[in-house]
Scaffold this motif. Sequence first.
Motif, PDB file in Angstrom:
ATOM      1  N   THR A 175       0.820  -1.225   0.000  1.00  0.00           N
ATOM      2  CA  THR A 175       0.000   0.000   0.000  1.00  0.00           C
ATOM      3  C   THR A 175       0.849   1.268   0.000  1.00  0.00           C
ATOM      4  OG1 THR A 175      -0.125  -0.151   2.407  1.00  0.00           O
ATOM      5  CG2 THR A 175      -2.028  -0.961   1.162  1.00  0.00           C
ATOM      6  N   ARG A 198       2.584   8.909   3.864  1.00  0.00           N
ATOM      7  CA  ARG A 198       2.427   7.448   4.004  1.00  0.00           C
ATOM      8  C   ARG A 198       3.485   6.877   4.944  1.00  0.00           C
ATOM      9  NH1 ARG A 198      -0.885   4.219   0.006  1.00  0.00           N
ATOM     10  NH2 ARG A 198      -2.287   5.850  -0.630  1.00  0.00           N
ATOM     11  N   PHE A 231      -2.600  -2.124   6.902  1.00  0.00           N
ATOM     12  CA  PHE A 231      -1.893  -1.528   5.766  1.00  0.00           C
ATOM     13  C   PHE A 231      -1.418  -2.586   4.764  1.00  0.00           C
ATOM     14  CE2 PHE A 231      -1.142   1.845   9.038  1.00  0.00           C
ATOM     15  CZ  PHE A 231      -1.917   2.806   8.414  1.00  0.00           C
ATOM     16  N   SER A 240      -6.291   2.708   3.458  1.00  0.00           N
ATOM     17  CA  SER A 240      -4.956   3.278   3.681  1.00  0.00           C
ATOM     18  C   SER A 240      -4.841   4.627   2.974  1.00  0.00           C
ATOM     19  CB  SER A 240      -3.879   2.350   3.130  1.00  0.00           C
ATOM     20  OG  SER A 240      -4.022   1.074   3.649  1.00  0.00           O
TER      21      SER A 240
END
Length: 361
Positions: A175, A198, A231, A240
Amino acid sequence: MEVRDAPGALYEVLRFFWKHDVNITRIESRPTPRDETSFNFFVDFNGRRGDPNVDQLLVALKEHTERIYVLDDMEVPWFPRHVSDLDHIADSQCFNDEEYRRRRDVLAQSALRHRHGKALPHIDYSHAEVETWGHVWDKRFWDKAIMRDLSKQIGYSRGRIPQQEDVSAFLQDRTGFSLRPVAGLLSSRDFLNALAFRVFFCTQYIRHHSMPLYTPEPDICHELLGHAPMFADPEFADFSQCVQEFGLASLGASDEEITRLARVYWFSVEFGLCRQQGELKAYGAGLLSSFGELEPEYLPWEPAVAAKTEFPITCYQLRYFVADSLADAKHKMRYYCQTLAKPFHARYNPISQSIWVDRAV
Ligand code: HBI
Ligand code: FE
């Protein structure tokens, strides 16, 4: 204890303490509320039940008073009775365990030394630490398929704490989320800001072994058994994305907006529930370490309501928000991010790994 009000009533009671050789450390007398004919005496004394003097004293007092309550019998949890009793709180087990504290310090130092782009610290977990992990492992609730992937590809198992580096590489592949070590709790703003890139800040230490199923702060079990599977789960890939949007919304937000975002985050990513084929399913990582015996309130998932709802950090949750489905959880979160009043819009450019700011129209 409650006694009939009469001259010498207190003297009568004290005589039993003298007779059975029990030392009084405090005494207070007050009229019984709404009853002028009796008095309440509150007595602290040295000694415990099982000590023959104390047992005989209690029998005698029971006979010679209207009513007697022994605080020990009521199974009241311990509470500080004098300001100096707060010393016991300060000395609570995990702070007083020197070896544990030293271990935390070592891991905190290695997290502080970490820099972007460098290998994540490799930790050799001790046998005792792996045992604590095992207790939490037994509570894991993520989808079997995703746990199987994690076991096969990075050696998740009951008897081994995975390395953050390996988990991070795996998630990045799935992800685009990566993990970064952190020494402890960050402010909501700092923590949320990292999500925009992220990047998920993760602790590496483990909870104290005295309470394997409860932790008021994040630890490696919470991060790797609670958060990481989300995730990694393709079903959550979109979610996510939503977590990143949360991070983007937090960039440059006012303190009030950060508070609201932190609450929405708390009631979803940490303590969210959703329905799946008619069943209530946990997706919040915090639920791994805090499913209590209390009967909580279940509310329909409404981020704007969650944003106004305060939450306790160090005890069981009184309220949970339940989404109709994972998609419902996601859509509403996404929509909520768009309602924030910010004079600009932040976007993440994954190629340059930097934020682009657009002026609002
Ligand atoms: N800090 N290290 C760390 N880990 C978290 O999970 C975390 C945090 N700070 C705040 C926080 N979580 C959230 O509960 C929200 O306040 C964003
Ligand atoms: Fe968390």
